[in-house]
Design a protein around this motif. Sequence first.
Motif, PDB file in Angstrom:
ATOM      1  N   GLN A 134     -13.252 -24.473  37.399  1.00 38.20           N
ATOM      2  CA  GLN A 134     -12.303 -23.445  36.954  1.00 38.20           C
ATOM      3  C   GLN A 134     -11.555 -22.846  38.140  1.00 38.20           C
ATOM      4  OE1 GLN A 134     -15.107 -20.985  34.835  1.00 38.20           O
ATOM      5  NE2 GLN A 134     -14.674 -21.979  32.863  1.00 38.20           N
ATOM      6  N   TRP A 135     -12.282 -22.653  39.229  1.00 34.40           N
ATOM      7  CA  TRP A 135     -11.649 -22.161  40.454  1.00 34.40           C
ATOM      8  C   TRP A 135     -10.543 -23.120  40.907  1.00 34.40           C
ATOM      9  CZ3 TRP A 135     -11.868 -25.080  44.929  1.00 34.40           C
ATOM     10  CH2 TRP A 135     -11.325 -24.473  46.085  1.00 34.40           C
ATOM     11  N   LEU A 136     -10.833 -24.410  40.777  1.00 38.34           N
ATOM     12  CA  LEU A 136      -9.849 -25.429  41.157  1.00 38.34           C
ATOM     13  C   LEU A 136      -8.596 -25.301  40.286  1.00 38.34           C
ATOM     14  CD1 LEU A 136      -9.357 -27.982  42.931  1.00 38.34           C
ATOM     15  CD2 LEU A 136     -10.299 -29.326  41.044  1.00 38.34           C
ATOM     16  N   PHE A 137      -8.826 -25.071  38.991  1.00 36.82           N
ATOM     17  CA  PHE A 137      -7.692 -24.862  38.091  1.00 36.82           C
ATOM     18  C   PHE A 137      -6.844 -23.686  38.579  1.00 36.82           C
ATOM     19  CE2 PHE A 137      -5.584 -22.655  34.675  1.00 36.82           C
ATOM     20  CZ  PHE A 137      -5.017 -23.658  33.911  1.00 36.82           C
ATOM     21  N   LYS A 549      -5.506 -34.118  48.033  1.00 37.52           N
ATOM     22  CA  LYS A 549      -4.290 -33.722  48.754  1.00 37.52           C
ATOM     23  C   LYS A 549      -3.964 -32.244  48.521  1.00 37.52           C
ATOM     24  CE  LYS A 549      -2.444 -38.368  48.814  1.00 37.52           C
ATOM     25  NZ  LYS A 549      -2.707 -38.613  50.248  1.00 37.52           N
ATOM     26  N   VAL A 550      -4.217 -31.770  47.315  1.00 35.81           N
ATOM     27  CA  VAL A 550      -3.987 -30.355  47.039  1.00 35.81           C
ATOM     28  C   VAL A 550      -4.927 -29.510  47.904  1.00 35.81           C
ATOM     29  CG1 VAL A 550      -4.114 -28.527  45.300  1.00 35.81           C
ATOM     30  CG2 VAL A 550      -3.152 -30.759  44.688  1.00 35.81           C
ATOM     31  N   LEU A 551      -6.199 -29.900  47.950  1.00 34.16           N
ATOM     32  CA  LEU A 551      -7.173 -29.152  48.760  1.00 34.16           C
ATOM     33  C   LEU A 551      -6.829 -29.240  50.244  1.00 34.16           C
ATOM     34  CD1 LEU A 551     -10.415 -30.212  46.842  1.00 34.16           C
ATOM     35  CD2 LEU A 551      -9.389 -27.927  46.878  1.00 34.16           C
ATOM     36  N   TYR A 552      -6.312 -30.374  50.632  1.00 36.82           N
ATOM     37  CA  TYR A 552      -5.881 -30.556  52.019  1.00 36.82           C
ATOM     38  C   TYR A 552      -4.724 -29.593  52.335  1.00 36.82           C
ATOM     39  CZ  TYR A 552      -3.836 -32.797  56.122  1.00 36.82           C
ATOM     40  OH  TYR A 552      -3.323 -33.041  57.370  1.00 36.82           O
TER      41      TYR A 552
END
Length: 830
Positions: A134-137, A549-552
């Motif tokens: 959920q945090w990722l969302f 890539k988003v986390l990067y």
Amino acid sequence: MYDAREIESKWQAFWRDNETYVVSEDPSKPKFYGLEMFMYPSGDLHVGHLRNYTIGDTVCRYKWANGYNVLHPTGWDAFGMPAENAAIARKTPPDKWTWSNIAHMREQIKSLGFSYDWSREICTAFPEYYKWTQWLFLLLYKRGLAYKKMAPVNWCPHCHTVLANEQVEQGRCWRCDSLVERRHMEQWFFKITDYAERLLNDLQNLDGWPEHVKIMQENWIGRSEGAEIDFIGPRGEKIPVFTTRQDTIYGVTYIVLAPEHPLVEQLIQGSEYANEVRAFIEKVSQMSEMDRTSEVAEKEGVFTGVYATNPVSGDKIPILVGNYVIYEYATGAVMGVPGHDERDFIFAKKYGLPIKVVIQNEEMTLDSEQLDGAYTGSGIMVNSGPFTGLFSEDGKKKIVEYIEEKGIGRGKVTYKMRDWLISRQRYWGAPIPIVHCPNCGDVPVPEEDLPVYLPVGLEVLPEGPSPLARYEPFINTTCPVCGAAAKRETDTIDTFVCSSWYYFRFTSPHETKAAFRQDAVEYWCPVDLYIGGVEHAVMHLLYARFITKVLYDEGLVSVEEPFANLLTQGMVVRHGAKMSKSKGNVVTADEIVSKYGADVTRVFMMFAAPPERDLEWSERGVEGAQRFLRRVWRQVTEDVVATEGENPIKGNENEQPDVDASTEGLLRITHRSIKKVTEDIERMALNTAVSQLMELSNYIGKYLRLPEECIDLDALNQARETLVKLLNPFAPHVCHEMWQRLGNSDTVEQAGWPQFDPELIKEDMITIVIQVNGKVRDKILVPAGSTDDQVIQKVFESERIAKIVGEGPQARGKVKRVIVVKDKLVNIVL
RNA sequence: GCGAGGGUGUCGGAACCGGCAGACGAGCUGGACUUAGGAUCCAGUGCCCCAAAGGCGUAGGGGUUCGAAUCCCCUCCCUCGCACCA
């Protein structure tokens, strides 16, 4: 004979009690992160799973022995549809079904003795995990990468939910095979298209990925470079059209809009064809996705009664609506160039639309009047106003420059890939952390309020909305912004989101303050070897790359690609067919392991086919693996010299000892085996690594049959120990046991991987093949390191060669040429 | 249709760079040991030929090369992916 059951449980207990495979970051050692795609807890483990995990385990154990700090974790991809289906069928809540399956499968998995760090086990359906999903969302939401829109979506009537494009295979649901319907719904999407270019370009850096997977992703992303050109409608409205062949702009004789195109209704206002067009649109909308998009479907179109102006040529051309134009792709409108596009050609012929040649072939033979097919190649532009005479590839660039200058169009790159639809109208998933407030609209749940707990124990009904959407205690909440009474989003997150970041979680699975510890990711990632089925080539593997890539970009991980090396293992088939319950040809892990034990099962699966190919299941083959391990056991554990009477290993006395066996030969094959097995594991040729171990064992068997006085115990023991060390990654239990029985106090893995001695590998005498005109005629032995001349000298001493070539000087005269391949062969050309 | 991979004994598969085709395993045949053998061990096992000599053999056809399962061209078949993507 050894008792597999006893030995296997003994060593499994040993590894568990000693926490042998529990690891932590250790900068002093090289790291290796081995990962197999984690399990969906469907209830029963079959041999297909086992193969996947065994490949990974074999490599990890090899890395262990080589001194690597090995991270080898496992867990459960526990959300998803089957739990709900099972819930309906058995009237048990999905959570109960899932937990009991996990408990059962965990025991099955453990019975194979995989070197998992069980302290890192994770489960995506636990709040400690899905809190971070959920945090990722929310992270994507914050970055503008999660959004809601009304869109035509793929609806699976069986699963009662929408699906992402990647999850539709030939118009059918990837999971249940139902025909997918088209619906218009407001849904949550992840903006994966923002990453299309990077996802495409970075494929080039993935040297450790199989080419076919990269090509599949490339095709899926579907980059097209071309131009968007604004045609002018009758009332001056812009009708943008996308083309990759802007060089054929002067050949446009009509344009076609998708039936769903919003301009259609406006265009047909007052047209005498309006009703006809509406009827056509109605007809098309009735068709299923399959019928409409299948190759065989007839291309149909209808004239709107109005005309557009080609902004480049000024031509007036009819506007049509056509069933083959896809609204979601590019602008949902195409220009028709029948002279240079096969599909347009057929369409134009059918409806009597004009055909214009604007690109000439090399021979300049194309004639608009007599064309029997479109010319789709490049060539010289003709009838193209100021562009006439240009080569078409240059013309493409010139036309983009021209339309941009004039403001009537622009160079444009379009992708086939669409945004990732991630909301699911299902219960058994992570709730989307959004609250609908009457005052504030859609409000993200603040991070400190996570997780949004999924209520467990709800009953699932076969029809109607998900239990979550009917469960008031869940739905009713307050707005985190204004405090007003509000309602929760009741859709859940696609389970592919759960699995798109789990490999980071494994680096620090118990972290409570973040999804993962950055330093742990820094140490362990990327995954050095990722193993799974090819069916995830453009689902999981694309999503995982995107999320990484988003986390990067957020600065949370140090890698831009999650998986350095990828192995797509083949299926386990039986009688040439994929194992399935409906075919009744499933071999379960339980039946095979209880009958033969883990080591035998593992060795068979590694031996029977290369990892990436399909493996034909064969009970006979399993028995062969069992014979092999039993033979090794005897060769390693039984004494050479019988205390009195007959040597039990040497067999009976009237047998001739094998003269091919010798101590020198034993050492040679021992060291060759080290070299071969090492190289084979490195290149993932696990089947040939096993076959080499069989050859080593066969030789040891021959050696043991020599007369006692010929046996060199030191050499024999070296061979035995080497065999045990090399076999250990494949059959760890029995090898640990044998190692112990050989009198060692460490374990076979602690003892390290053997190194070969290049000197011992060399042969003194080398067999040279003699060919005459390319056909093998004889073989001779020459000392290693002989010069070409020495070898040729010997060749002509061969009687069989003399018979063919003749003897003496005139024989030599017949020889046109002699080719010598060092240490291999000599070819005499007559 | 486009793209990718593949086609080798009876079967699973070897042959990594163009150099002994068929390693290793399964199956089959014969033998040894045995009360017994679905245990173990030994030998044989691509095809033609009684055998030897020899010939033929990696889907089929052609080519390059001293030499091709391997490289090139054509054809056929199988598997997978995409499939009106403009």
